[in-house]
Scaffold this active site. Structure first.
Site, PDB file in Angstrom:
ATOM      1  N   TYR A  64       0.856  -1.189   0.000  1.00 34.60           N
ATOM      2  CA  TYR A  64       0.000   0.000   0.000  1.00 34.60           C
ATOM      3  C   TYR A  64       0.893   1.241   0.000  1.00 34.60           C
ATOM      4  O   TYR A  64       1.386   1.686   1.014  1.00 34.60           O
ATOM      5  CB  TYR A  64      -0.920   0.014   1.210  1.00 34.60           C
ATOM      6  CG  TYR A  64      -1.861  -1.163   1.305  1.00 34.60           C
ATOM      7  CD1 TYR A  64      -2.169  -1.936   0.196  1.00 34.60           C
ATOM      8  CD2 TYR A  64      -2.446  -1.509   2.531  1.00 34.60           C
ATOM      9  CE1 TYR A  64      -3.023  -3.016   0.291  1.00 34.60           C
ATOM     10  CE2 TYR A  64      -3.311  -2.582   2.629  1.00 34.60           C
ATOM     11  CZ  TYR A  64      -3.588  -3.339   1.518  1.00 34.60           C
ATOM     12  OH  TYR A  64      -4.435  -4.420   1.621  1.00 34.60           O
ATOM     13  N   PRO A 211     -15.586  -5.498   1.626  1.00 31.01           N
ATOM     14  CA  PRO A 211     -16.729  -6.041   2.365  1.00 31.01           C
ATOM     15  C   PRO A 211     -18.070  -5.392   2.037  1.00 31.01           C
ATOM     16  O   PRO A 211     -19.102  -5.881   2.498  1.00 31.01           O
ATOM     17  CB  PRO A 211     -16.354  -5.769   3.825  1.00 31.01           C
ATOM     18  CG  PRO A 211     -15.506  -4.532   3.746  1.00 31.01           C
ATOM     19  CD  PRO A 211     -14.718  -4.666   2.465  1.00 31.01           C
TER      20      PRO A 211
END
Length: 286
Positions: A64, A211
């Site tokens: 990241y 999610p």
């Protein structure tokens, strides 16, 4: 978390108690998950606020930024509170903001990745180190042997996996206890339900990524929105709440670079879904 019907914590690896609503630190980087954000202080504020709201599990990865997320976490939160668990990942590489992501789970790369994460996070040991992907070019046994050795050297406390099948988890368990699995999963996308079931049986944390996305259409969105309206919640909050209700071993790591959005995510533990609500949500799986 105020919903008395929900289990609020999970014992990660049998000895690390974490709140089931954590924070995913992918989005604190720059655009396209590349480089530093335009306003690093905003990312630091989000991390501080997450901890203030009771988050004691932060998920990140060396990829990241690359490296940016880990650097900002250390800048914001080091020295860390005793109860704070930072999980990071290694095994993917990328060479530009819009470049393809490549596997590299070779021992050589993971050695550099792990040591780099330890340095950037200012840690002597990473409490949860997760293999970002099994590398199809490398025999999995070689990767697992490296992780096993790193754990024996006390550079890693616990080991997790990402985007794996039940068979791959079982293979890894021949080398070390698998304490977490991160697979793509949501109320819309239930492809990995057998993996969730196996993790539940084995007391392995299941950490869904993406999610609240994947597989959404107008009809499914309408089902969730009607429940959200009844609860005075947002559509995304209901999608996250369903995950908490669905299985006690699910840990949430929704990511955001916005404090208000973070506060909405952290509030989902107070939402109660009835059995009827859950049946309606179960019916929309794609």
């Amino acid at each position: 978390m105020e919903n008395s019907s929900l289990k609020t914590t999970f014992l990660l690896g049998g000895d690390l108690e974490v709140n089931r609503i954590g924070y995913g630190a992918m989005r604190i980087t720059g655009p396209a998950i590349w480089g530093m954000p335009e306003n690093p202080q905003n990312s630091i504020d989000v991390l501080h606020r997450a901890v203030e709201l009771g988050c004691n599990f932060i998920d990140t990865a060396d990829q990241y930024g690359p490296f940016t997320s880990e650097q900002l976490i250390a800048q914001a939160l080091h020295p860390y509170a005793k109860e704070l668990v930072i999980g990071t990942k290694g095994g993917l590489v990328r060479f530009g903001p819009w470049a393809d992501i490549h596997n590299d789970a070779s021992p050589q790369h993971l050695h550099e990745a792990l040591n780099g994460s330890l340095q950037r996070l200012k840690l002597d040991r990473i409490e949860l180190y997760q293999l970002h992907r099994i590398d199809p070019r490398i025999p999995a046994e070689i990767t697992f042997e490296f992780l096993q050795k790193a754990q024996q050297e006390d550079k890693i406390r616990h080991i997790g996996l990402s985007e794996v099948s039940v068979e791959e988890i079982k293979k890894a368990q021949q080398f070390f206890p698998v304490v977490s699995v991160q697979n793509r999963y949501s109320v819309y996308n239930r492809e990995w339900e057998p993996v969730l079931d196996y993790c539940r049986q084995q007391n392995i944390a299941f950490i869904p990524w993406f999610p609240i996305g994947g597989g959404m259409d107008a009809q499914k969105e309408d089902v969730i929105q009607r429940i959200a309206t009844e609860k005075g919640a947002t559509l995304h909050q209901i999608a996250l709440s369903w995950l908490l209700h669905h299985a006690d071993n699910i840990l949430l790591i929704p990511g955001t670079s916005n404090v208000k959005h973070l506060e909405e995510n952290m509030a989902v533990g107070a939402i109660t879904l009835t059995e009827e609500d859950r049946q309606k949500l179960n019916s929309i799986a794609g």
